[in-house]
Motif scaffolding. Sequence first.
Motif, PDB file in Angstrom:
ATOM      1  N   GLY A  61       6.253   9.614  -0.056  1.00  0.00           N
ATOM      2  CA  GLY A  61       7.142  10.365   0.829  1.00  0.00           C
ATOM      3  C   GLY A  61       6.462  11.281   1.824  1.00  0.00           C
ATOM      4  O   GLY A  61       7.120  12.062   2.502  1.00  0.00           O
ATOM      5  N   HIS A  62       5.147  11.169   1.954  1.00  0.00           N
ATOM      6  CA  HIS A  62       4.442  12.065   2.878  1.00  0.00           C
ATOM      7  C   HIS A  62       4.898  11.841   4.322  1.00  0.00           C
ATOM      8  O   HIS A  62       4.797  12.734   5.158  1.00  0.00           O
ATOM      9  CB  HIS A  62       2.931  11.845   2.741  1.00  0.00           C
ATOM     10  CG  HIS A  62       2.114  12.835   3.499  1.00  0.00           C
ATOM     11  ND1 HIS A  62       2.242  14.200   3.323  1.00  0.00           N
ATOM     12  CD2 HIS A  62       1.161  12.685   4.454  1.00  0.00           C
ATOM     13  CE1 HIS A  62       1.397  14.826   4.122  1.00  0.00           C
ATOM     14  NE2 HIS A  62       0.741  13.931   4.828  1.00  0.00           N
ATOM     15  N   MET A  79       0.828  -1.208   0.000  1.00  0.00           N
ATOM     16  CA  MET A  79       0.000   0.000   0.000  1.00  0.00           C
ATOM     17  C   MET A  79       0.863   1.259   0.000  1.00  0.00           C
ATOM     18  O   MET A  79       0.419   2.329  -0.383  1.00  0.00           O
ATOM     19  CB  MET A  79      -0.923   0.031   1.228  1.00  0.00           C
ATOM     20  CG  MET A  79      -2.075  -0.942   1.200  1.00  0.00           C
ATOM     21  SD  MET A  79      -3.155  -0.756  -0.222  1.00  0.00           S
ATOM     22  CE  MET A  79      -3.876   0.851   0.087  1.00  0.00           C
ATOM     23  N   SER A  90       5.284   5.069  -1.940  1.00  0.00           N
ATOM     24  CA  SER A  90       6.541   5.827  -1.903  1.00  0.00           C
ATOM     25  C   SER A  90       6.383   7.320  -2.157  1.00  0.00           C
ATOM     26  O   SER A  90       7.305   7.970  -2.611  1.00  0.00           O
ATOM     27  CB  SER A  90       7.551   5.258  -2.916  1.00  0.00           C
ATOM     28  OG  SER A  90       8.221   4.174  -2.354  1.00  0.00           O
ATOM     29  N   PRO A 116      -1.605   8.613   4.055  1.00  0.00           N
ATOM     30  CA  PRO A 116      -2.861   8.701   3.308  1.00  0.00           C
ATOM     31  C   PRO A 116      -3.341   7.346   2.783  1.00  0.00           C
ATOM     32  O   PRO A 116      -4.531   7.185   2.523  1.00  0.00           O
ATOM     33  CB  PRO A 116      -2.531   9.644   2.153  1.00  0.00           C
ATOM     34  CG  PRO A 116      -1.240  10.270   2.528  1.00  0.00           C
ATOM     35  CD  PRO A 116      -0.525   9.371   3.441  1.00  0.00           C
ATOM     36  N   THR A 117      -2.456   6.398   2.626  1.00  0.00           N
ATOM     37  CA  THR A 117      -2.931   5.093   2.169  1.00  0.00           C
ATOM     38  C   THR A 117      -3.062   4.123   3.345  1.00  0.00           C
ATOM     39  O   THR A 117      -3.275   2.936   3.145  1.00  0.00           O
ATOM     40  CB  THR A 117      -1.992   4.487   1.105  1.00  0.00           C
ATOM     41  OG1 THR A 117      -0.759   4.144   1.739  1.00  0.00           O
ATOM     42  CG2 THR A 117      -1.732   5.435  -0.034  1.00  0.00           C
ATOM     43  N   MET A 125       3.254  11.301  12.667  1.00  0.00           N
ATOM     44  CA  MET A 125       4.127  10.567  11.732  1.00  0.00           C
ATOM     45  C   MET A 125       5.290  11.438  11.262  1.00  0.00           C
ATOM     46  O   MET A 125       5.055  12.572  10.865  1.00  0.00           O
ATOM     47  CB  MET A 125       3.273  10.146  10.538  1.00  0.00           C
ATOM     48  CG  MET A 125       4.028   9.522   9.399  1.00  0.00           C
ATOM     49  SD  MET A 125       2.910   8.900   8.117  1.00  0.00           S
ATOM     50  CE  MET A 125       2.413  10.420   7.301  1.00  0.00           C
ATOM     51  N   THR A 136       8.438   5.855   7.436  1.00  0.00           N
ATOM     52  CA  THR A 136       7.504   4.747   7.202  1.00  0.00           C
ATOM     53  C   THR A 136       7.762   4.190   5.803  1.00  0.00           C
ATOM     54  O   THR A 136       7.730   2.974   5.594  1.00  0.00           O
ATOM     55  CB  THR A 136       6.057   5.253   7.334  1.00  0.00           C
ATOM     56  OG1 THR A 136       5.969   6.108   8.470  1.00  0.00           O
ATOM     57  CG2 THR A 136       5.087   4.096   7.503  1.00  0.00           C
ATOM     58  N   ARG A 137       8.028   5.081   4.850  1.00  0.00           N
ATOM     59  CA  ARG A 137       8.303   4.643   3.482  1.00  0.00           C
ATOM     60  C   ARG A 137       9.535   3.750   3.430  1.00  0.00           C
ATOM     61  O   ARG A 137       9.515   2.693   2.777  1.00  0.00           O
ATOM     62  CB  ARG A 137       8.529   5.876   2.589  1.00  0.00           C
ATOM     63  CG  ARG A 137       9.086   5.546   1.217  1.00  0.00           C
ATOM     64  CD  ARG A 137       9.102   6.756   0.305  1.00  0.00           C
ATOM     65  NE  ARG A 137      10.249   7.627   0.532  1.00  0.00           N
ATOM     66  CZ  ARG A 137      10.530   8.703  -0.222  1.00  0.00           C
ATOM     67  NH1 ARG A 137       9.732   9.021  -1.221  1.00  0.00           N
ATOM     68  NH2 ARG A 137      11.580   9.447   0.031  1.00  0.00           N
TER      69      ARG A 137
HETATM   70  S1  SF4 Z   1       3.036   8.322   3.741  1.00  0.00           S
HETATM   71 FE1  SF4 Z   1       2.444   6.167   3.584  1.00  0.00          FE
HETATM   72  S2  SF4 Z   1       2.242   5.735   1.399  1.00  0.00           S
HETATM   73 FE2  SF4 Z   1       3.345   7.658   1.609  1.00  0.00          FE
HETATM   74  S3  SF4 Z   1       5.486   7.044   1.480  1.00  0.00           S
HETATM   75 FE3  SF4 Z   1       4.934   7.137   3.639  1.00  0.00          FE
HETATM   76  S4  SF4 Z   1       4.269   5.064   4.146  1.00  0.00           S
HETATM   77 FE4  SF4 Z   1       4.330   5.211   1.947  1.00  0.00          FE
END
Ligand code: SF4
Length: 1003
Positions: free
Chosen positions: A592-593, A587, A590, A659-660, A602, A616-617
Amino acid sequence: MHSLKSRDVVNEHGDLSIRLRRAVKGEVLFDAASRGRYATDASIYEVEPIGVLVPRDEDDVRAALDVCRELRVPVLARGGGSSQCGQSVGRGLVIDYSKFLTRVIAVDPDAHTAEVQPGIVLDALNTALRPHGLWFPVDVSSSAQATLGGMAGNNSCGSRSIAYGNMVHNVAGIDALLADGSEAFFGPADPAQASPLVSRLFALGARERGEIERRWPRVMRRVGGYNLDVFCPQSERPYTRDGSVNLAHLLVGSEGTLALSRRLHLRLAPLPTAKLLGVINFPTFRAAMEAPQHIAPLGPSAIELVDRTMIDLARANPAFRAVIESALVDASAKTPAAILLVEFAGDDAVALTAQLKRLVALIGDLGLPGSVVELTDARAQKALWDVRKAGLNIMMSLRGDGKPVSFIEDCAVPLEHLADYTTQLGEVFERHGTRGTWYAHASVGTLHVRPILDLRRGGAQKMRAIAEEAAELVRRYKGAYSGEHGDGLVRSEWVAWQFGPRLARAFEEVKDLFDPAGLLNPGKIVRPSKMDDPSLLRFRPPYAPAALETALDWSAWNVQNDALSERLTPPGTGGDPARGFAKAVEMCNSNGHCRKLDAGTMCPSYRVTRDEEHTTRGRANTLRQALGGQLGPDALTSDAVAAALDLCVSCKGCKRECPTGVDMALMKIEVLHQRVRRHGLPLKDRAVANLPRYAAWAARAPWLANLRDALPGAAALSERWLGLSAQRSLPRWRGDPFLASLPRSPAPERGDVVLFVDTFNNYFEPENAHAALRVLRSAGYAVEIARPRAANARPLCCGRTYLASGLVDEARREAQRVLEALAPAVDRGVPIVGLEPSCLLTLRDELLVLGLGEPARRLADRALTFAEFLAREAKAGALALPLQPLPMRRALLHGHCHEKAFAAFEPVRTLLGLIPELDVHVVESSCCGMAGSFGYDAEHYAVSMRMAEESLLPAVRAAPEDALVVANGASCRHQIADGTRGPRQREAVHVARALARALRAPD
Ligand code: SF4
Ligand SMILES: Cc1cc2nc3c(=O)[nH]c(=O)nc-3n(C[C@H](O)[C@H](O)[C@H](O)COP(=O)(O)OP(=O)(O)OC[C@H]3O[C@@H](n4cnc5c(N)ncnc54)[C@H](O)[C@@H]3O)c2cc1C
Ligand code: SF4
């Protein structure tokens, strides 16, 4: 000479890392996991770099470029890596500017200019400019992660480009490092005093003038190719006011292929003091597309589209629902086909009001009276803009292998053709069995649209077919094929199509003048690969993750979708050999948010390390590559994966803010489980996990259990043997646990509410549970205490400590005991109320993926934090709490991450607000850094304190001495106490204690 041969490159690989380590001070990352983390951007591609350099300073970049030139290794500059076209991935040395090269060098408030290093993020720059009343007005949606270097590289464009232009209109000069190692300033150019390079560029521009005039798209939103029109202006909005040549504009949009930006000289704009927003609700999409040509002459600063699918997706997301509904004429009626956000900005509020009125009148004249929602409040406007900015990401939250794919999503057409263009492109999608969601910059004819394609199953062929038909439409309407996001891997192939073979050759000449060896980001803009080259795709056929026997239930992700209806197949039917875990990981697109540094939670570990590994990415990419076999055998349980997850504090910030919906905290439990199964559990983790089992014994001899903090030298020993930081105090065991202090009633209790007292509040801070009981009873509730069924069984536990160690089976057993014990209350529909956010919310979250079926779902529906329950009652007018003012008048409130992740924080503020005359201030904080046992680990102590020092501890220290500090998490309270140790140590309290203190004595 053109691009380098990859065989040479691979042979030099070893040499390269050794040479770099000798030459630079920064971080040289050549391990497979690091390279994997830099192999993606927000595009559909994945290209593993040879290595990564995170330079400490500009000298490092210079030295690295020299090494790469000598070894003939391509160099790829990178900022946030949020490009959508693949321009920030490539086989070479990636130089990541975003960690250290982030300084604002100078601001001239009078001249409205600034000089910055390229790694600074736009939001950070604008924060620095705000005190001057200025901003950099290219307001890209990715402003929280996009760097100025990347924005210049892509010639990025913001929502307000109709008023301010694109990057090319706002960059005044660039100090560049050229491929040959020389440095040069690019800015206003005088051909008479030019260097040989500049003279040749001028000559080339003059030679191609005729072809430029013939072939150049005359829309403002054209970012494809090189900006050869600096020599012969074509844009609707000229790059310079007097038509003179500024050679910085040739570097803007060159995607790191011509030079490396060392410093950027920017034009700033005054911050508008007033803004008004009119949101037009349209019954049909076509009407929305016909309107912008009529609205643009009113002089708005933005006209942005959000279509029905996106409105519905936003309405389905708890974080966005209220905001998007504030923009609807009637939220109870059918969702409009589209809305247009029309903004007027300036300093003259009266003039803006008149403009908004003209808009309302115009829409009435167009046959849609009563269709405009007027948003005058600045906070309401910002909230709606935030939803619009999150648009793309909201759309990407679709589960299943079919994903909205970015490849024609920023074609720009003149406004008078927008309605025909969108109608016909919609028909193209339909012919190919898909459809698109439309949004964004209607003001300049650049609408984002991504058809849903499954790139693992024939999607690449469909992508090409749709691209060809879209290109024809763009040609028919005299538009630009690349109107915002650049060329990269997906569109460089189309440069020759757009500009014709002659200009494509001229672009190659430009490239060769700057970079004859093809050292800088080869394969972008000129001499491109095919957009559908399978070897470049992230999910290249036959991509398949390894089979995995998961401990948690990931079936909700194991689905497929229908491209037309977006309907999902039932859970568990998606065909994932990893039972849905791989699809959950995938999901992450990438974008980058999670590199954002502003409000929200986050991602706390990235905030303090600024390492891609700790986003997280970065984690999701590492997990995906581990599952896909790219990191070697058994990679999921490897040290590389463990290292990537090590600083994840399981705050669940990503679960809410990604967002995902990437839920890394949950993924960490799964990975820990797999790792423990393979490698066992270290002693310290075992001791922490089993705390609920031995807690009752410890409480019988608290003096013994507390010896570690009483005996000199014991803390140091605990660090050596158990890895518990000697700098930490441990929670103090109490001899008067809450549950033992209450007599157990002989008959089954039947309350209006069940109080679930967790292990921590029971054994370490029983006064919180007593306070909660007092408050609930004072409010008139009959309170039932959650206890195990068997009279002599140990107290109930949510299983959190086991989950945090990956002991999923043990956690499941704890959860089963809770389910059995609470079943009668759940059957009666009684609320289950808890004090410790992470424990109570485990009942709403992880409990649902432990395979415990319907009973778990029913309990989850009943589980509420103490604050949620009372705030809900208060809202319903059913709460009668006799409260009086406290001696202190001010409260500082810190939210637990899980409260924030589950929208359980606002109720805490509401509750505190019930205390008369109490002025409540919320600390804008991310994670406190303690995060369960994380902060107690010797190896995590420093990071933990840095997280706390980001904002929480400074805010607590700055609060008036008599201010009440409120924090509902046991870890947060401990961190506050530890972090303020000394003569002015602060004690934070649970909201239950604050309320109990404010209770009026009965008359
Ligand atoms: S915000 Fe979520 S979808 Fe966007 S790069 Fe980070 S982990 Fe991946
Ligand atoms: C959700 C989302 C929303 C977006 N919204 C917008 C939007 O509203 N408008 C818009 O225009 N784009 C948008 N984008 C695309 C992207 O975010 C922007 O293009 C952004 O400016 C890229 O910045 P970055 O720091 O991530 O650059 P990167 O992706 O890291 O790099 C971009 C290019 O610049 C080059 N580069 C980076 N640093 C240097 C340097 N020092 N010297 C030379 N070249 C360099 C790179 O080589 C690369 O070619 C969006 C993307 C996403 C995922
Ligand atoms: S759970 Fe928290 S620390 Fe972990 S990846 Fe998500 S936001 Fe980052």
